[in-house]
Enzyme design. Structure first.
Site, short mmCIF file in Angstrom:
data_model
loop_
_atom_site.label_atom_id
_atom_site.label_comp_id
_atom_site.label_asym_id
_atom_site.label_seq_id
_atom_site.Cartn_x
_atom_site.Cartn_y
_atom_site.Cartn_z
N ASP A 224 0.83 -1.21 0.00
CA ASP A 224 0.00 0.00 0.00
C ASP A 224 0.87 1.25 0.00
OD1 ASP A 224 -2.32 -1.45 0.00
OD2 ASP A 224 -2.69 -1.28 2.14
N GLU A 225 1.96 1.19 0.73
CA GLU A 225 2.88 2.33 0.77
C GLU A 225 3.38 2.68 -0.63
OE1 GLU A 225 6.88 3.59 3.34
OE2 GLU A 225 5.87 1.69 3.73
N GLY A 226 3.74 1.65 -1.38
CA GLY A 226 4.22 1.87 -2.74
C GLY A 226 3.12 2.38 -3.66
#
Length: 488
Positions: A224-226
């Protein structure tokens, strides 16, 4: 009367004529049966039609009951995801354009600090959701630094919460979504320790008047961060309308690193392992993203691993501090360094051996061959952020305020200089950090030394973190909660 026709139908009869539509995406067609010249769409379509000459014969395509039922279905199942368009229905009139403002608060609980993003959006019936402003502030140390004293962590975010109250009008506090996502720093801690820290943070946040539902405070999934970072960059660049125009993003945090891009080559897409692909809607269009987060390959985690690779477990005189010696550290350096709640004493090798070659071998060994290489990404424009940017600034590869374009080989050249006798001992980790970054890009992601990477901290004065992408996801949640006010 307006009828709704499933887009899976490649041909349909309208007013007694066969009409053939070439449909380029999934969705719904809205056809005005009173005028065969008018065709509307829901979703993203490219449509061409051909109709033979024929007499006008009344033909009921769908009953009124079916039509109403499908309209209800559209309202019920319309995609409301991280990147949906959100529009306000109850607006305030300003001239010819109906607008209103909404806010979202995103906390980035990174390994080296906690950052708050307060985003201000306008909601327009003409243009949808528009980003107007962002307030950004950071406090240090990061949440993981409170591993030994979780009860003290809540006080660290109070100044950020208080500032959010001054940015957002009081009448909108209760409808402003708030989320705190911790990243790699907390992923490394034992589960019970991380949970204790998050519980303290959650209690403090819920004592404030913002909309922080259950689950608002959590550890973020690395993928999700990416995805959120990729979305932020491409949204700010205005590239989301076409997958072939999107850029790949490289994000280097303290504990993990991410690589994300939107594949467009079908042959290469088929060769990508499914665990690296995420299917989602981007501005109401179905798409695949390639994304992967490498936990432990963030700059601070890599620094620790590389330092430990040439250390012997030596302790300080009092036996409380581990001494880390490395060929990546100048022999004149003796530096106290804290990471993950632990304190280390960093020094050069007793033999005095120091320099780029020895350091590069350590970095290459650490990077190894555990990083998946997606061939298509090598041909895509690349944008790097976070520590890629910071270390390029430290080595004077780019301007501190404006960023710039560097080659992969530039990092390694800068590392050679930092690791030489001319290196600045006032920047004790620059040799190690630059060497690792160069090795990660060249040996890990298999990028050619001539590959260009655009390094950015801001685009149009907005931070290029994953926070903006997360804010869109938050507003989608608010859309569902306040469905009487918002149209998703």
């Amino acid at each position: 009367m307006t009828m709704i026709i499933p887009s899976q139908l490649l041909g349909l009869k309208e007013a007694g004529c066969l009409v053939t539509y070439e449909i380029m995406a999934q969705g719904l067609l809205l056809v005005d049966t009173q005028s065969s010249r008018t065709v509307y769409t829901v979703g993203d379509f490219k449509i061409s039609s051909k109709k033979a000459r024929c007499s006008v014969i009344p033909l009921t395509i769908m009953s009124t009951t079916v039509v109403c039922g499908m309209l209800l279905l559209v309202c019920a199942v319309a995609y409301v995801g991280p990147f949906s368009t959100i529009k306000k229905v109850a607006e305030v009139q300003h001239g010819d354009e109906a607008t209103n403002r909404s806010y979202a608060i995103v906390f980035d609980g990174g390994s080296t600090g906690t950052r708050i993003h307060v985003f201000t959006f306008s909601n327009s019936t003409e243009t949808g959701l528009n980003l107007l402003d962002e307030y950004f502030q950071e406090v240090k140390p990061g949440l993981s630094s409170y591993a030994e004293s979780p009860s003290e962590v809540a006080s660290s975010i109070v100044p950020l919460l208080e500032k959010a109250k001054t940015v957002i009008p009081p009448e909108l506090w209760s409808s402003t979504p708030l989320s705190l996502k911790a990243t790699a720093g907390l992923r490394f801690l034992p589960t019970h320790t991380a949970d204790a820290i998050l519980d303290e943070v959650d209690k403090k946040i819920k004592s404030y008047p913002f909309d922080a539902s259950n689950g608002s405070v959590s550890i973020m999934n690395g993928d999700d961060e990416g995805i959120f970072a990729w979305y932020t960059v491409n949204f700010l660049l205005g590239h989301l309308s076409s997958g072939s125009h999107t850029v790949a993003t490289l994000d280097l945090g303290g504990g993990s690193t991410q690589i994300t891009f939107q594949p467009t080559n079908l042959e290469m897409l088929a060769s990508i392992p499914t665990e690296y692909l995420v299917k989602l809607n981007i501005q109401e269009k179905p798409a695949f993203l390639y994304t992967h987060s490498y936990l432990g390959n963030g700059l601070m985690s890599a620094r620790l691993s590389i330092l430990k690779s040439s250390s012997s477990g030596e302790k300080s005189a009092d036996g409380k501090t581990e001494i880390l010696r490395s060929p990546c550290i100048h022999s004149l350096i003796m530096k106290s360094w804290q990471h993950g709640g632990m304190e280390y004493l960093v020094m050069g090798l007793e033999s005095g051996k120091y320099g780029f070659d020895a350091c590069f071998e350590r970095a290459k060994t650490f990077v190894g061959n555990n990083i998946h290489v997606a061939e298509e990404v090598k041909q895509r424009p690349m944008y790097g952020m976070s520590y890629y940017y910071d270390r390029a600034v430290d080595s004077k590869l780019i301007d501190k305020d404006d960023g710039g374009v560097v080659l992969v080989g530039d990092f390694l050249k800068a590392a050679e200089k930092a690791c030489s006798s001319d290196g600045d001992i006032n920047m004790p980790f620059l040799c190690l950090d630059l060497t690792y970054i160069g090795s990660l890009l060249h040996n890990g992601f298999d990028l050619h030394l001539s590959k260009e990477i655009t390094l950015i901290k801001k685009i149009k004065n907005f931070e290029t973190s994953w926070g903006l992408g997360a804010a869109f996801s938050l507003l989608a949640r608010i859309c569902r909660k306040y469905y009487k006010l918002y149209k998703c």
